[in-house]
Structure formats: C-alpha cells, structure tokens
Design a protein around this motif. Structure first.
Motif, PDB file in Angstrom:
ATOM      1  N   HIS A 114    -147.852  39.431-132.011  1.00  0.00           N
ATOM      2  CA  HIS A 114    -148.986  39.957-132.776  1.00  0.00           C
ATOM      3  C   HIS A 114    -148.940  41.474-132.868  1.00  0.00           C
ATOM      4  CE1 HIS A 114    -153.200  39.636-134.298  1.00  0.00           C
ATOM      5  NE2 HIS A 114    -153.284  40.858-133.790  1.00  0.00           N
ATOM      6  N   GLU A 146    -155.321  42.897-139.345  1.00  0.00           N
ATOM      7  CA  GLU A 146    -155.459  41.872-138.317  1.00  0.00           C
ATOM      8  C   GLU A 146    -155.142  40.482-138.870  1.00  0.00           C
ATOM      9  OE1 GLU A 146    -155.570  42.588-135.419  1.00  0.00           O
ATOM     10  OE2 GLU A 146    -156.539  44.527-135.197  1.00  0.00           O
ATOM     11  N   THR A 158    -152.262  37.932-137.495  1.00  0.00           N
ATOM     12  CA  THR A 158    -152.693  36.592-137.074  1.00  0.00           C
ATOM     13  C   THR A 158    -151.969  35.513-137.869  1.00  0.00           C
ATOM     14  OG1 THR A 158    -154.857  37.512-136.511  1.00  0.00           O
ATOM     15  CG2 THR A 158    -154.709  35.134-136.725  1.00  0.00           C
ATOM     16  N   SER A 168    -164.686  38.970-135.250  1.00  0.00           N
ATOM     17  CA  SER A 168    -163.550  38.041-135.248  1.00  0.00           C
ATOM     18  C   SER A 168    -163.143  37.592-136.639  1.00  0.00           C
ATOM     19  CB  SER A 168    -163.890  36.796-134.408  1.00  0.00           C
ATOM     20  OG  SER A 168    -164.127  37.141-133.062  1.00  0.00           O
ATOM     21  N   TYR A 218    -159.756  38.528-138.227  1.00  0.00           N
ATOM     22  CA  TYR A 218    -158.624  37.728-137.764  1.00  0.00           C
ATOM     23  C   TYR A 218    -158.660  36.328-138.377  1.00  0.00           C
ATOM     24  CZ  TYR A 218    -158.495  41.225-133.955  1.00  0.00           C
ATOM     25  OH  TYR A 218    -158.435  42.378-133.213  1.00  0.00           O
TER      26      TYR A 218
END
Length: 945
Positions: A118, A158, A162, A209, A212
C-alpha cells in the motif's frame, strides 16, 4: 565562566545515552531503518520490499529510481503507516503492530505485505518525477514545492493504493465482506458520500475511511467500464510537460468530469444495494439503545443490569458510558406528559410520534484522560471495570503502549494495572489477579497470561510474526478460553482452549466465510456467539458446544457486530448504519442450522494473475548490508520564509536546510533581510544534535539592526552584532510531567553605531523548563514554568539577571483558556522591549530582548520587565482572543488585545523542508501613552531549529 560551562557540558555528555539505537539494512532499492526491538520485522520487510518493487514494476511499468527510506517502528501500538511522496527523498513509515480482527484491513494475506504494498504504491503513484525539466529541478531543490506539486485528491491517492493492494494480493479492502456490508447499509440509506465529501476526514460516521473504501470501488468501476489503460493515462498526464491538475488530466482521457462519472457509479452501486434489500427476509429485531456516532466494545455487567460501551463523537471526545438495561419509564412518562400539555393547549394539534425506544438512563461516564483513549472494557464485578488505554513511554519521544486500567464505578477511582505492557484485548481471570490478553511488541502478537501482582506475562504459544491473536474471552466457569487467531494467507479462525488439559479445538466456520470477529459466551458457557462474513454481508452465528452444531441467526439484513447474550432467547448486538452503530435486540427464533462448513481457514484469492504477489511469509534470511544508522546521510533543501510585522519590518529569509532522515542532526544556513527599508538583515547558521538523551543546539550569527528604519517609531539604535551560541539540555518525562534543565553560553561582538563604540559580551545561562497537564476532554488544567538565571560580562562590566515565565492553562466546558505572567530583570544592563523572534534573531542570540510582535524593536528599555496576560478560544487549535500588558520598571508601557495564533509544524522525521516550520499571525489593537493607539498585525511563515 567558560571553565564552568565546559565542565558541565562534559559531565552531561558522560551521562548521555542514546534513547533508541537505530540500525539500517541497505538493499538495492531501499534503506530500512529500525530499532533493535523491531529487528525481525525489519529484516522480513526488507525482503518483502524488494519483492513488492519488482512486482509493481511489472504491473505499473513504473518504479522509483531514487532509493527509498523506510522507517520501521511502532509509535502507537496500533496498525498504521504512511508515505511521504517527495520525488528525490521518498519515505515510507511502517508500523509493526498488526490490525485486529474487526477492522477494515483485517482481510489480508499478511499485515507486512499489505502495508508494504500500500505505501509503496503511494510513492510510485505520487512521487514520479515530472517530464518538465525545469519544474523537476525545482522539485529537486525545494521540498515544499515537491510535496505539493502533484496535488492529488485524497480519495484518488488512497483509493488507488487500496485498489492495487487488492488487485495484487487477491484480498484487501476491495474484497472485504465487513467493508462491503457497511457500504451496502450506507447505500440503502442514501448516505454514500457525494463527490464533494469523498475527500473529507471528518463529519459523519466513517467519513475518513470513505476515501479508501469508496475511492477504491470507484476506480475499480472505472477500470471495468473503461479500461486499466484509460485510468493509468490520468497519472501519466499529470506528470507531463504541460502542467495539469487532476480534474483536467481525468476529463481529458475519460471525456467526462470525474464528479459526473462518480454520480453514475453511486447510482449503480445504490441500485445493487436496493435490489439486495428487496430480496431479504425481515429480521425480528428492534432498536434497544441509540448511541453516539463511533461506539465500540459493548459489554454487559455480570448481573445484566448495566451495559458498558465506549462512545466517541465527531470531535473525538471519547468516554466509557454505563447505561441501565431497564426501560426508561421516566422518560416515557415525561414524553407523554409533554404531548398531553400540547394537546391541552391546542386540541387540534397533532402530537409527536414517540421514538422507537426511549434513551436508557446513563448511570455513569468516564472520560478519557490525557488523550489516552479507552478501549475494550471488561467487567471484574458489578462495580469495577477493567479497560485498556495508552500510556506514554517516558524515555522515548512520541511512543505509546496499550496498558490495562481499572475503574471503580462507585468511587470513580482509576488505577493503572500494567506498565508499558503492550496489551490490547483481554479477559479477566482469578478474581482480577490475572488476565489472558493479546500482547504486541516488536510486531509479534502473542497470547499471554499476565499476573497483575508481578507484572509478569507467560506466553501460551510459541511466537511468530506470521501469527496474530485477538478477542481472548474466558468461559463463565474459567475453564476454557475462546480466542481468534490468524496466520499469513489464512482467514481468522476461532479456537477454544482447555485451560487445564491444554487441548485446543477449532470452531467450525460456514463455507465461504471470510470475516470473523467478536466471540462471546452464553451465561452457562454452553454456547458461543460470533460474527462471520461471506458474500458481502456479515451475520451472527451461534455454536452449540454440547451438540457441536452451528446456527445462523441473521440473513445479511444488517451490518452486524458484537453479539451479547441478554435474556432468554434475546440477543443484543450492534447494527451499523450511516449514523454509526446502535444496539438492537434480536429475538432468536427462526434460526437456520449451518450444514456446509469451510474445510480450511486458508483464504482463497479473489483475483489471481501474473502480477499477484507470492504468498506472504516471514523472511528470515539476511538481505543487503546491515550498518549502524548514519546521521551523516544528510539531505538538503532550499527553504523560504517571510515574516511581516506592521510595527517593525517585513523580513524575507532564504536558507539551505538539511537533516538526516530521523532528525538526529539538523542544520540551516540562511540570509534574512527586511524588504521594507533594510531595518534588519544578516546571516545565520544553526545546528541541532538530538541523537542522545542530552540535546545540543548551536548558532552562529551576524546581523545589522537599524531601529530607525522600522515601520513604527522607536528609540534610535543601530547595531551590528556577530557571535555564537551553544546550549545543552536534557528533556525528561514522567507521564504528563515534563522537566528540562538547560545550560547555554553566548559570545557576541557588538558595534553600536550611535555611540561609535565596539565591545564584546558573553553570558552563561542556567535554565529549567517544567510543565504538567491533566486533560479530561471538556475540562483540563495545566501549568508551565520557564526559569532562567544569567551571569554575563562585557568589556566594561559584569551583570546578572533572571527570566521567569509562568502560565496556567486549561479548559472549562471545552473552552480553552490561559493566564500568563513573566518577569525579566538585569542588574547592570538594559532590557529592550519589542520586535519579533526569527531564524536570525532570538532569545538565544539576544538575552536582553523582550520580544513583543505588536511593538517595534527598541520600543522601550529598562532594568525590569513584567508582563501580564490571558486568552480564551472557542476550540482547541483555534486562534486566541487575548490581552497582554507590558510594564517597564513598574510603569505600564502599553497593552494589546485582539486575535493571535502560533504553532510549530514538524513531521518528526523525513525531508528537512517538512520539519521545524513556524507559523504565526495576529491582528491586535495596541494602546499606550508613548505612541498612537492603532490596529497592528503580523503574519509569519519561517524555519527555525
């Protein structure tokens, strides 16, 4: 005086010790820096990094030519990491603590592999050099320009990392049942984030979140509906000779704006979620307790009369709440009474509909203390709770470990039970004298038995970096221990350990399961409840130990968590929605027996191709060359600063600033000049060495100050000063109590143009800083004292003096406030009031200066200065509304009031241009008898060690 300084410095050096001994593994493309505690994890990571790099090069057809610095450490005792995508100084930070079972990153082949992949994708994605030669040259020389050059929306940065973590491992958040179940709930409630909110880190539940989770799914949708090549072209266009931002680069290849395509993606995702809801059977559950946004770890007291749960609001305020399990009849009566009064006043009115359930009585609350958090409460008895929270490691800056505390709910007493133990989830045994817990240190997750009397821990199994434990829970008869365990390339598995015979059995899991977490025992110890996920949903299961049968209690209707047996045939559990988790009550009827079981816990990969990473493993073989960390691996950057003060000058500072990766040796060479009328100009050289317990600071300086050229009128003075400064200090910390003794020496040659005199001056300073605070979120109190004694001499005379500054600060009803007092005195020289501190000119350069940014240099002189002030703000971190009074020789010279803010910014490691940055501003009213009352302001942005 010089002999005293030398002797004291040598004594401090003799007793100095390194706080952390760092080592470095040099591979072909990476420098992996680590402390000894994390040596095994770092060696394995060094191997994994080279494997990941080669696979990413195949998949992306791009890699980094620069050697990547990798820091392996564990500052938070929690799973995390980050990357700083500076094109010529790329950096990754890898936190060794693995994730727990109930997190969105628990679906991985191995924490190390997922984290390395990642963060490396971030660097390859964001730190690519531009194809514009002159812009890349500027990036190579100026860190701040470099880090902001390829400004990427947070969701794209992100989301892409991901997406790739899942495409290249066959697992990850894109294929995670727990994440999918929650996002489906959001979609069914019309609560998926708009494009404008996709980058947000605050606001609603899981707002941070979504970059992501939804970012990865949106990018996967783009690749499916267009192509991987089309998406990849966006990144290629952003580094072109023609400069483009993300929106322009995106629209140029997709043909439509990104927000328009995102809306289409949301429509399709919501349609699928609503289609799923239509096919679901009803669930015999009802709302039992509505909670505050982020709730976790509910647990019933032994007598079932209280429920403890951790709640956290949108501002991060965390508390452990105790609720009565009885219905709130008083609230129902008050509601009915209020509605009846409405109808009595107006018979034609329509009364409010009662809530689904009246909020249960909150019996007690424990606020987190000193931002240590509260996690994993467990009842010892009906009056005492144990919980985990973070404690500081006193001898290591910015490191925390999870420890166990007790809370006596009747007396309110909180007691720390362990010291720097690294214990996360736990269960209580032996009447509170011992625990079974998961302990994490150096990246190793172990299941241990902890004796709270001695502090000793005994592992139950052999430790391995490939194994992670979670949720140990002891049976009501204290004879069996249920716990979760995962290994590299496996799903989590639930085990039951016989504590007497050491026999261990695996609880059967439904076929195709992936997510697994949150086991709990029934009161008689014959049933075990848990949450498992498959096919994009999470459900509650019950395992009958006597009959050895597994039952499914829900059918994917909700995103569920934390099942708690309550009363006969009743179960409490979390139902997760866009408003956060609430507690529901389930009637356990119509349950379904599971007849098809998983034959192995080995996790299937949902995507396999030529770019898939090999299976995760612990690499024990050495790689590359191992050396001690080298502070002489210095990297420099151009740095620019500006300080405008309407009372004095507008100073531009240009410098070359350098440091090693861990900031053990920092330096800066610079030139400053007033752009208004050259009131202040000069050169400076600063250095700081902080690898030892004793910290050393030094500065060489040469400046000219002509007070007559300032914006505002002041006493006439023109000086040229050259000299040097050296200091040694020893920062010590004991919990929230900090103390720092200091010894400093300054030598200066001063040329006074007004008097046509030259003289030399030197002084020795002995100082002591001390501070303490106690913070309970809405209420806090703290104090700070800075005391310094001076002894100095010049060609004409000797002098002595002191500086004392004291501050009392705190919060009341979440409103920050402070009051301060300072006094400075010199017996045979003058103190000089006014001016501002900068890279060139500071208290270390001129001990006789009393800086006040709202006043010009040389506003007033005297033997004694006293300052009084205070301030209030509306929120932590926001500007202060303040008042300050200045007195010289017991006469009020002036006062100011208005708004101001100041603060340092420093990453603590990494590129020099991202550390030691000072920011301040103010807009104030200044009043006094010797000058005109007026509005003044200042704005500063500069570097100083």
């Amino acid at each position: 005086m010089k002999k005293t300084l030398l002797a004291t410095a040598l004594l401090l050096s003799a007793h100095a010790k390194a706080t952390v001994q760092w080592q470095t593994i040099h591979t072909e493309h990476f420098n992996v820096h680590y402390s000894q505690e994390n040596a095994d994890w770092a060696r394995s990571a060094a191997n994994e990094l080279e494997i990941v790099r080669s696979k990413v090069l195949e998949q992306q057809n791009r890699a980094l030519d620069e050697t990547v610095d990798v820091v392996v450490f564990d500052p938070l005792n929690a799973a995390n990491g980050f990357a700083l995508p500076v094109s010529n100084k790329p950096l990754m930070a890898l936190f060794t603590t693995p994730p727990q079972s109930d997190t969105v990153v628990s679906n991985n082949s191995g924490w190390q592999q997922l984290l390395v992949l990642h963060e490396y994708i971030h660097l390859v994605h964001l730190a690519q050099p531009t194809r514009s030669n002159w812009r890349q040259e500027l990036r190579n020389t100026w860190d701040l320009y470099d880090i902001t050059y390829s400004e990427m929306p947070r969701w794209a940065a992100e989301g892409y990392a991901t997406l790739l973590e899942s495409k290249m491992t066959g697992r990850g958040r894109l294929f995670d049942n727990y994440s999918e179940a929650i996002l489906t709930e959001f979609a069914q409630q019309g609560a998926l984030p708009s494009y404008e909110k996709l980058n947000s880190t605050d606001g609603g539940y899981l707002a941070g979140s979504m970059a992501y989770l939804m970012g990865a799914r949106f990018l996967a949708w783009l690749e499916k509906n267009y192509s991987e090549h089309t998406l990849d072209a966006v990144w290629t266009r952003m580094q072109g000779v023609k400069q483009r931002d993300f929106d322009e680069a995106f629209a140029g290849v997709f043909g439509d704006p990104v927000d328009k395509l995102y809306r289409r993606f949301i429509a399709e995702y919501t349609y699928q979620a609503m289609s799923k809801e239509k096919s679901e059977q009803s669930l015999t559950s009802e709302l039992w307790l509505a909670l505050n946004l982020y709730a976790s770890n509910p647990i019933l007291s032994p007598n079932n009369e209280q429920l403890a749960v951790v709640e956290r609001d949108k501002d991060g305020k965390t508390q452990l709440s105790l609720y009565s399990t009885e219905d709130n009849l008083k609230a129902a009566e008050e509601f009915q009474k209020a509605q009846q009064e409405v109808l009595t006043d107006d018979p034609k009115d329509i009364a409010d509909k009662p809530p689904q359930v009246f909020k249960r009585k909150q019996k007690q609350v424990l606020n987190q203390i000193n931002r240590a958090g509260i996690q994993n409460p467990q009842w010892l008895n009906d009056d005492v709770l144990y919980f985990s929270a973070y404690s500081r490691v006193d001898h290591i800056d910015h490191q925390r470990l999870s420890d166990i505390f007790s809370w006596h709910t009747k007396t309110g007493e909180v007691t720390q039970l362990t010291e720097s133990a690294g214990l996360r989830r736990f269960t209580i045994t032996d009447d509170g004298q011992a625990l079974y817990a998961e302990q994490v240190k150096g990246g190793y997750s172990e299941l241990v038995r902890v004796d709270l009397q001695t502090g000793q821990s005994q592992p139950l199994f052999e430790k391995s970096l490939a194994t992670v434990y979670d949720y140990p829970i002891i049976s009501p008869d204290q004879q069996q221990l249920a716990f979760l365990k995962t290994e590299f390339n496996h799903n989590w598995q639930l085990y039951i350990q016989d504590l007497n015979g050491q026999k261990s059995i695996a609880v059967p899991m439904p076929k195709g399961y992936q997510y697994l977490s949150q086991p709990s025992w029934s009161a008689d110890g014959k049933l075990l409840y848990f949450v498992a996920g498959l096919a994009g949903a999470t459900d509650i299961y019950r395992y009958d130990l006597t009959a050895q049968r597994l039952y499914k209690l829900t059918q994917g209707q909700q995103a569920v968590a934390n099942p708690l047996p309550f009363k006969a045939d009743e179960l409490l559990y979390f139902s997760i929605s866009s408003d956060g988790p609430d507690i529901m009550k389930l009637q356990m009827n119509g349950i379904e027996e599971v007849t098809e079981f998983a034959t192995t816990s080995i996790a299937p990969l949902l995507l396999v191709n030529q770019h898939t990473l090999p299976q995760a493993k612990v690499y024990q073989q050495p790689i590359g060359e191992q050396t001690r960390y080298d502070i002489w691996q210095q990297k420099a950057t151009f740095a620019l600063g500006e300080q405008y003060h309407s009372a004095s000058a507008a100073v531009l500072s240009a410098s070359i600033k350098g440091s090693d990766l861990l900031k053990q040796l920092d330096w800066q060479l610079g030139y400053s000049i007033d752009l208004h009328d050259t009131a202040l100009k000069g050169i400076y050289a600063q250095a700081r060495y902080s690898a030892l317990a004793v910290k050393f600071d030094s500065q060489l300086f040469s400046y000219d100050l002509d007070a007559s050229k300032q914006y505002q009128r002041s006493l006439l003075n023109e000086q040229s000063v050259q000299g040097g400064y050296l200091a040694a200090s020893l920062p010590l910390r004991f919990g929230e109590f900090k103390i720092q003794p200091e010894l400093a020496y300054n030598y200066s040659d001063i040329d006074n143009a007004n008097s046509n005199q030259e003289h030399s001056s030197q002084w020795l300073r002995v100082g002591l800083k001390q501070s303490w605070q106690y913070d309970q979120q809405d209420y806090a109190i703290g104090q700070a004292v800075n005391a310094r004694w001076y002894s100095g001499d010049s060609d004409a005379q000797s002098w002595q003096g002191y500086d004392v500054a004291a501050q009392l600060f705190g919060k009341a009803w979440a409103i920050p406030m402070y009051a301060n007092y300072s006094q400075q005195y010199r017996d045979d020289i003058d103190l000089i009031l006014g001016g501002f501190s900068s890279s060139l000119l500071s208290k270390n350069v001129r001990s006789d200066y009393v800086f006040a940014p709202e006043l010009p240099f040389y506003s007033a002189i005297g033997k004694r200065y006293q300052g009084y002030g205070g301030g209030i703000s509306w929120e932590e971190g926001m500007p202060w509304l303040y008042y300050q009074q200045h007195q010289i020789d017991q006469q009020v010279y002036g006062q100011s009031y208005g708004i101001k803010w100041q603060g340092p910014f420093s990453f603590g490691l990494g590129p020099a241009g991202l550390n030691d940055l000072k920011l301040d501003f103010g807009l104030v009213r200044v009043e006094g008898d010797s000058f005109d009352d007026e509005l003044r302001g200042w704005l500063g942005f500069y570097y100083s060690l």
